[in-house]
Design an enzyme around this catalytic site. Sequence first.
Site, PDB file in Angstrom:
ATOM      1  N   GLU A 140       0.937  -1.009  -0.076  1.00 47.95           N
ATOM      2  CA  GLU A 140       0.132  -0.041   0.123  1.00 47.95           C
ATOM      3  C   GLU A 140       0.892   1.355   0.099  1.00 47.95           C
ATOM      4  OE1 GLU A 140      -2.264  -0.660   3.455  1.00 47.95           O
ATOM      5  OE2 GLU A 140      -0.921  -0.320   4.843  1.00 47.95           O
ATOM      6  N   CYS A 141       0.389   2.258  -0.661  1.00 49.12           N
ATOM      7  CA  CYS A 141       1.147   3.435  -0.815  1.00 49.12           C
ATOM      8  C   CYS A 141       2.341   3.413  -1.013  1.00 49.12           C
ATOM      9  CB  CYS A 141       0.700   4.533   0.431  1.00 49.12           C
ATOM     10  SG  CYS A 141       0.629   6.017  -0.151  1.00 49.12           S
ATOM     11  N   GLY A 142       3.240   3.567  -0.070  1.00 50.07           N
ATOM     12  CA  GLY A 142       4.794   3.930  -0.284  1.00 50.07           C
ATOM     13  C   GLY A 142       5.288   2.287  -0.735  1.00 50.07           C
TER      14      GLY A 142
END
Length: 198
Positions: A66-68
Amino acid sequence: LDILEKSGAELVFFSPLSDKTLPDSVSGLYFGGGYPELFAEELSKNTILMRQIRKKCKNNMPIYAECGGFMYLCESITTLDLFEYTMSGCFSLKVKMCDNMKALGYREVKLCSDSIVGDKGDLIRGHEFHYSYITTPHPVYKTVYSITSRKGSNTNSEGYTVHQTLGSYIHLHFGSRPDIGKIFIEKAIQFKNEKILQ
């Protein structure tokens, strides 16, 4: 992490920055959010680990990012100073940092098909916050998220999948649907058993 442990996972920690190889005998990988752009040069130099991760992806190991963490699984990150750094390459997507916030807010995710975090029709809450965006035109990957903002307006489809790898800018709130952990672990156990039989 508490929900994963309570669901039966044995957590084994490692660092994409300092560890040269993945821990032995892992059956699933979880890459949480963070700021890979701040460490892009160091991450890009750890080629052995990234090659292992890419191989695990191709071998159908359950991988959630997720995300990073999602950015780390993409092909590259271009930083604000316009240096492009190679990442893991599980997804043939390039991401670029920008000065302006690209997204911020609570999200409701409806799964459009079965995945490593839930079944078709499941609703999961989460949030989105990032300063990067995908520059690759028309991503070719299947998406399994239909996203609604807190105000009820629809946004674009998200949740990119390849093999059994799921990556997204959305931070899922596992507490909103605790069986996420159980489903992910079931996929990891299935992967482990299939490897044993091979």
